[in-house]
Design a protein around this motif. Structure first.
Motif, PDB file in Angstrom:
ATOM      1  N   ASP A 200      77.333  35.208  61.321  1.00 16.24           N
ATOM      2  CA  ASP A 200      78.466  34.968  60.490  1.00 16.24           C
ATOM      3  C   ASP A 200      79.055  33.669  61.200  1.00 16.24           C
ATOM      4  O   ASP A 200      79.509  33.374  62.071  1.00 16.24           O
ATOM      5  CB  ASP A 200      79.573  36.048  60.343  1.00 16.24           C
ATOM      6  CG  ASP A 200      80.463  35.677  59.329  1.00 16.24           C
ATOM      7  OD1 ASP A 200      80.914  34.529  59.093  1.00 16.24           O
ATOM      8  OD2 ASP A 200      80.816  36.711  58.695  1.00 16.24           O
ATOM      9  N   SER A 201      79.086  32.564  60.214  1.00 14.26           N
ATOM     10  CA  SER A 201      79.766  31.257  60.655  1.00 14.26           C
ATOM     11  C   SER A 201      81.244  31.311  60.841  1.00 14.26           C
ATOM     12  O   SER A 201      81.747  30.724  61.555  1.00 14.26           O
ATOM     13  CB  SER A 201      79.546  30.180  59.509  1.00 14.26           C
ATOM     14  OG  SER A 201      80.019  30.455  58.213  1.00 14.26           O
TER      15      SER A 201
ATOM     16  N   GLN B 192      74.265  33.849  71.176  1.00 12.96           N
ATOM     17  CA  GLN B 192      74.881  32.324  70.776  1.00 12.96           C
ATOM     18  C   GLN B 192      75.626  31.996  71.757  1.00 12.96           C
ATOM     19  O   GLN B 192      75.696  30.684  71.977  1.00 12.96           O
ATOM     20  CB  GLN B 192      75.411  32.585  69.490  1.00 12.96           C
ATOM     21  CG  GLN B 192      75.987  31.491  68.715  1.00 12.96           C
ATOM     22  CD  GLN B 192      76.745  31.415  67.412  1.00 12.96           C
ATOM     23  OE1 GLN B 192      77.904  31.961  67.467  1.00 12.96           O
ATOM     24  NE2 GLN B 192      75.969  31.253  66.386  1.00 12.96           N
TER      25      GLN B 192
ATOM     26  N   GLY C 111      68.596  27.263  64.118  1.00 11.74           N
ATOM     27  CA  GLY C 111      68.789  26.907  62.751  1.00 11.74           C
ATOM     28  C   GLY C 111      70.170  26.237  62.476  1.00 11.74           C
ATOM     29  O   GLY C 111      70.513  25.724  61.304  1.00 11.74           O
ATOM     30  N   GLU C 112      71.360  26.696  63.513  1.00 14.66           N
ATOM     31  CA  GLU C 112      72.755  26.378  63.289  1.00 14.66           C
ATOM     32  C   GLU C 112      72.977  25.056  64.141  1.00 14.66           C
ATOM     33  O   GLU C 112      74.115  24.398  64.059  1.00 14.66           O
ATOM     34  CB  GLU C 112      73.324  27.443  63.807  1.00 14.66           C
ATOM     35  CG  GLU C 112      73.242  28.666  62.869  1.00 14.66           C
ATOM     36  CD  GLU C 112      72.029  29.545  63.116  1.00 14.66           C
ATOM     37  OE1 GLU C 112      71.420  30.182  62.259  1.00 14.66           O
ATOM     38  OE2 GLU C 112      71.575  29.266  64.365  1.00 14.66           O
TER      39      GLU C 112
ATOM     40  N   GLY D  98      70.359  37.909  58.660  1.00 15.66           N
ATOM     41  CA  GLY D  98      69.563  37.529  59.829  1.00 15.66           C
ATOM     42  C   GLY D  98      70.037  36.304  60.366  1.00 15.66           C
ATOM     43  O   GLY D  98      69.613  35.306  60.912  1.00 15.66           O
ATOM     44  N   LYS D  99      71.443  36.119  60.571  1.00 14.55           N
ATOM     45  CA  LYS D  99      72.086  35.328  61.210  1.00 14.55           C
ATOM     46  C   LYS D  99      73.499  35.472  61.623  1.00 14.55           C
ATOM     47  O   LYS D  99      74.298  36.495  60.918  1.00 14.55           O
ATOM     48  CB  LYS D  99      72.181  33.625  60.549  1.00 14.55           C
ATOM     49  CG  LYS D  99      72.916  34.033  58.929  1.00 14.55           C
ATOM     50  CD  LYS D  99      72.793  32.448  58.587  1.00 14.55           C
ATOM     51  CE  LYS D  99      73.730  32.758  57.023  1.00 14.55           C
ATOM     52  NZ  LYS D  99      73.674  31.247  56.213  1.00 14.55           N
TER      53      LYS D  99
ATOM     54  N   SER E  66      73.014  39.420  69.199  1.00 16.97           N
ATOM     55  CA  SER E  66      72.798  38.170  68.632  1.00 16.97           C
ATOM     56  C   SER E  66      73.931  37.190  68.760  1.00 16.97           C
ATOM     57  O   SER E  66      73.815  36.176  69.080  1.00 16.97           O
ATOM     58  CB  SER E  66      72.340  38.163  67.052  1.00 16.97           C
ATOM     59  OG  SER E  66      71.254  38.865  67.012  1.00 16.97           O
TER      60      SER E  66
ATOM     61  N   THR F 217      81.603  32.685  64.660  1.00 20.29           N
ATOM     62  CA  THR F 217      81.231  31.424  65.336  1.00 20.29           C
ATOM     63  C   THR F 217      82.529  30.489  65.344  1.00 20.29           C
ATOM     64  O   THR F 217      82.915  30.400  66.583  1.00 20.29           O
ATOM     65  CB  THR F 217      80.115  30.523  64.891  1.00 20.29           C
ATOM     66  OG1 THR F 217      78.805  31.432  64.739  1.00 20.29           O
ATOM     67  CG2 THR F 217      79.685  29.517  65.719  1.00 20.29           C
TER      68      THR F 217
ATOM     69  N   THR G 179      66.445  29.615  70.089  1.00 13.48           N
ATOM     70  CA  THR G 179      67.819  30.240  69.814  1.00 13.48           C
ATOM     71  C   THR G 179      68.712  29.119  69.231  1.00 13.48           C
ATOM     72  O   THR G 179      68.835  28.303  70.133  1.00 13.48           O
ATOM     73  CB  THR G 179      68.088  31.104  71.217  1.00 13.48           C
ATOM     74  OG1 THR G 179      67.217  31.921  71.391  1.00 13.48           O
ATOM     75  CG2 THR G 179      69.265  31.839  70.813  1.00 13.48           C
ATOM     76  N   ASN G 180      69.486  29.662  68.453  1.00 12.27           N
ATOM     77  CA  ASN G 180      70.646  28.699  67.780  1.00 12.27           C
ATOM     78  C   ASN G 180      69.856  27.567  67.120  1.00 12.27           C
ATOM     79  O   ASN G 180      70.670  26.650  66.630  1.00 12.27           O
ATOM     80  CB  ASN G 180      71.715  28.355  68.786  1.00 12.27           C
ATOM     81  CG  ASN G 180      72.469  29.230  69.504  1.00 12.27           C
ATOM     82  OD1 ASN G 180      72.373  30.446  69.017  1.00 12.27           O
ATOM     83  ND2 ASN G 180      73.334  28.725  70.511  1.00 12.27           N
TER      84      ASN G 180
ATOM     85  N   MET H 260      75.397  40.683  59.315  1.00 14.82           N
ATOM     86  CA  MET H 260      74.735  39.807  60.015  1.00 14.82           C
ATOM     87  C   MET H 260      73.246  40.241  60.105  1.00 14.82           C
ATOM     88  O   MET H 260      72.266  39.451  60.011  1.00 14.82           O
ATOM     89  CB  MET H 260      75.382  39.446  61.248  1.00 14.82           C
ATOM     90  CG  MET H 260      76.811  39.082  61.216  1.00 14.82           C
ATOM     91  SD  MET H 260      77.190  38.032  63.032  1.00 14.82           S
ATOM     92  CE  MET H 260      77.276  39.860  63.849  1.00 14.82           C
TER      93      MET H 260
END
Length: 210
Positions: A52-53, A100, A174-175, A49-50, A96, A56, A171-172, A45
């Motif tokens: 892991d889906s 989230q 991008g997703e 830079g994000k 991080s 999530t 924050t958040n 991760m």
């Protein structure tokens, strides 16, 4: 001088440092999740830079993305203390991933549930507890932490409102598919004209930058 005797109400509330049995079990479950599911993903991760889906999706599956929300919306019906415990245990392994969960619960779900109307709650909150990430869009390139200085404006339009402006450091962002966006509807009133809008990613004119 003598101190007043504590009231019965004071005696019925244990110190915050003493957790209930339910809270202890919850904290242990999140701590185990952090070690078994979060820790093995941290390096990947960081490099990507994000978050892991798949991780999530695990948070949603276990109810961590709607801890305080009532069960009628798919939430866990928990408390703010439980949100705090979840964020604390996840932060011990990866900040991080913890953020989230934190943003989803405290900056998105809470204002939607507390200040949204029933139509908005019924339409949005079941998504927030099942598969939809939210973001809280307050900061701007020109105002930063000076929230009262935000430049985004909102004007009445046919069937709703038109928002004009940009946000940064979200924050958040991008997703997320649902955003709590702050804008000023009455600049002549200064900060008293600021309010929040529910903006969905697919709405016309909305874009997410780098």
């Amino acid at each position: 001088m003598t101190s007043p005797s504590p009231s019965a109400a004071d005696l019925s509330r244990p110190p915050l440092t003493i957790l209930s049995e339910e809270e202890e079990l919850f904290r242990s479950a999140v701590a185990e999740l952090a070690q078994t599911d979060v820790a093995p993903r941290v390096r990947a991760m960081e490099e990507a830079g994000k978050v892991d889906s798949d991780l999530t999706a695990k948070f949603f599956e276990l109810g961590l993305m709607g801890i305080e929300l009532p069960e009628q919306y798919g939430g866990a019906g928990g408390s703010l203390m439980m949100v705090t415990l979840a964020v604390e245990e996840l932060s011990k392994v990866d900040a991080s991933a913890a953020i989230q969960v934190d943003v989803q619960n405290t900056l998105v779900n809470y204002p939607l549930h507390r200040y949204g109307n029933e139509e908005q709650r019924a339409r949005i909150l079941p998504r927030m507890t099942s598969n939809t990430i939210g973001a809280y869009a307050l900061s701007e390139p020109g105002s930063g932490s000076d929230a009262f200085g935000l430049a985004t404006r909102a004007e009445k339009a046919d069937g709703g409102w038109t928002l004009n402006g940009s946000k940064a450091w979200i924050t958040n962002g991008g997703e997320a598919s649902v955003f709590v966006v702050f804008a000023n509807t009455r600049p002549d009133m200064g900060y008293k004209g600021i309010t929040a809008f529910i903006v969905e990613k697919e709405m016309p004119g909305f874009t997410v930058g780098k």
